[in-house]
Design a protein around this motif. Structure first.
Motif, PDB file in Angstrom:
ATOM      1  N   GLU A   1       0.909  -1.186   0.179  1.00 18.41           N
ATOM      2  CA  GLU A   1      -0.101   0.103   0.106  1.00 18.41           C
ATOM      3  C   GLU A   1       0.827   1.469   0.214  1.00 18.41           C
ATOM      4  O   GLU A   1       0.399   2.466  -0.450  1.00 18.41           O
ATOM      5  CB  GLU A   1      -0.902  -0.163   1.235  1.00 18.41           C
ATOM      6  N   GLU A   2       2.075   1.197   0.531  1.00 17.65           N
ATOM      7  CA  GLU A   2       2.871   2.356   0.491  1.00 17.65           C
ATOM      8  C   GLU A   2       3.823   2.522  -0.663  1.00 17.65           C
ATOM      9  O   GLU A   2       4.672   3.624  -0.663  1.00 17.65           O
ATOM     10  CB  GLU A   2       3.730   2.236   1.741  1.00 17.65           C
ATOM     11  N   GLY A   3       3.523   1.600  -1.337  1.00 22.46           N
ATOM     12  CA  GLY A   3       4.411   1.707  -2.747  1.00 22.46           C
ATOM     13  C   GLY A   3       5.515   0.831  -2.924  1.00 22.46           C
ATOM     14  O   GLY A   3       6.286   0.987  -4.055  1.00 22.46           O
ATOM     15  N   PHE A   4       5.623  -0.128  -2.325  1.00 21.46           N
ATOM     16  CA  PHE A   4       6.890  -1.061  -2.274  1.00 21.46           C
ATOM     17  C   PHE A   4       6.495  -1.857  -3.744  1.00 21.46           C
ATOM     18  O   PHE A   4       5.530  -2.408  -3.830  1.00 21.46           O
ATOM     19  CB  PHE A   4       7.191  -2.000  -1.222  1.00 21.46           C
ATOM     20  N   ALA A   5       7.638  -1.908  -4.643  1.00 22.90           N
ATOM     21  CA  ALA A   5       7.496  -2.824  -5.810  1.00 22.90           C
ATOM     22  C   ALA A   5       7.230  -4.386  -5.407  1.00 22.90           C
ATOM     23  O   ALA A   5       8.009  -4.861  -4.939  1.00 22.90           O
ATOM     24  CB  ALA A   5       8.587  -2.604  -6.736  1.00 22.90           C
ATOM     25  N   CYS A   6       5.998  -4.697  -5.979  1.00 24.37           N
ATOM     26  CA  CYS A   6       5.814  -5.943  -5.794  1.00 24.37           C
ATOM     27  C   CYS A   6       4.853  -6.818  -6.904  1.00 24.37           C
ATOM     28  O   CYS A   6       4.076  -5.767  -7.449  1.00 24.37           O
ATOM     29  CB  CYS A   6       4.912  -6.244  -4.479  1.00 24.37           C
TER      30      CYS A   6
END
Length: 301
Positions: A106-111
């Motif tokens: 949700e915080e924008g970490f690439a997944c």
């Protein structure tokens, strides 16, 4: 007097110069890259989320897989096997509690792929538009268990007499294993008023023993092994290959509820077409019979 004042000035200048050099050195320090698992990578070289600096939000050239900590061993083995046939594919494995992984996405970490230990986290991400439509699948089922150190002389034989322990180790309320454990405790002791939201302090008061809360099941297991918790609630998968712990009881699903592991493809705007295509292939592989055989080694039986 003039000579003394000149010395003072020179001393101040020297001090400021040293500070300036220190600041420059700090500015030049870069955050470490996300560790990837390639063809020659061994299990020991795979890093968990806690070993990856917060500044690093993923490797754009790799398939970024976020998996529940209880799947770490199985996922490492599967990645090694996959890379034997696909040596040029880089896979970055990030393992932690499903709640923390949800927050990172949700915080924008690439997944690219999310493998959760709870349906709640997957549903939240679906509601937020983070999951590729139609890709979420309930892939595995795990089982909750109570463990103790191998040579333990604990009087606890199962959840029925868990109150005989001096201390228990359990996941926080945001950790699926912790929520399942609280569910089991609420049904085993219906008169105590325990719920999935009960804090460690509340559990301690209601059960009359020390409660040690942990941010994921890996830490819960370690807490038991190191003797901080007399017994602990973890998944059966966490005990695979561990000769320093013993399973006291596998918790019946009538108490814990069915423990389901959903998997899905995540919308990752940072991935190029090639990486996205490779992620699709690895996602399909995780659902294959070959991967299932590996998962079965770590699961219930």
């Amino acid at each position: 007097m003039r000579l003394k004042n000149i010395c003072k000035v020179l001393g101040v200048v020297a001090a400021l110069t040293l500070v300036g050099c220190g600041g420059q050195k700090a500015a030049e320090t870069t955050a470490p890259e996300t560790t990837t698992v390639a063809a020659e990578t061994t299990k020991e070289e795979t890093t968990s989320a806690e070993e990856t600096k917060a500044e690093s939000k993923g490797d754009a050239s790799a398939i970024n897989v976020f998996a529940a900590a209880s799947l770490k061993g199985a996922m490492e083995e599967i990645i090694v096997e996959y890379n034997k046939a696909n040596p040029d594919v880089k896979i970055a494995l990030n393992t932690d509690s499903s709640g923390k992984l949800q927050t990172q996405i949700e915080e924008g970490f690439a997944c690219d792929i999310f493998f959760s230990a709870g349906k709640k986290q997957m549903e939240k991400l679906k509601e937020g538009g983070f999951i590729k439509e139609g890709t979420d699948v309930d892939l595995l089922h795990n089982k909750l268990c109570i463990v103790a150190p191998k040579e333990s002389e604990t009087k606890v034989t199962g959840i029925a007499n868990i109150k005989d322990a001096k201390s228990i180790s359990i996941g926080e309320t945001t950790v699926p294993a912790g929520a399942y454990a609280r569910e089991a405790l609420s049904k085993a002791y219906p008169d105590l008023g325990i719920s999935k939201e009960s804090t460690g302090a509340e559990l301690q008061e209601k059960l009359g023993l020390e409660v040690i809360e942990n941010s994921n099941v890996t830490k819960t297991l370690l807490s038991v092994v190191e003797g901080f918790g007399e017994v602990g609630f973890v998944y059966v998968t966490d005990t695979y290959g561990k000769d320093d712990v013993q399973i006291i009881e596998k918790i019946d699903e009538s108490l814990s509820g069915k423990i389901t592991y959903p998997i899905a493809r995540v919308n990752n705007d940072e991935a190029d077409e090639k990486t996205s295509a490779e992620a699709d292939k690895f996602y399909d592989y995780l659902k294959s019979d070959a991967a299932k055989k590996v998962f079965e080694k770590y699961l219930y039986e």
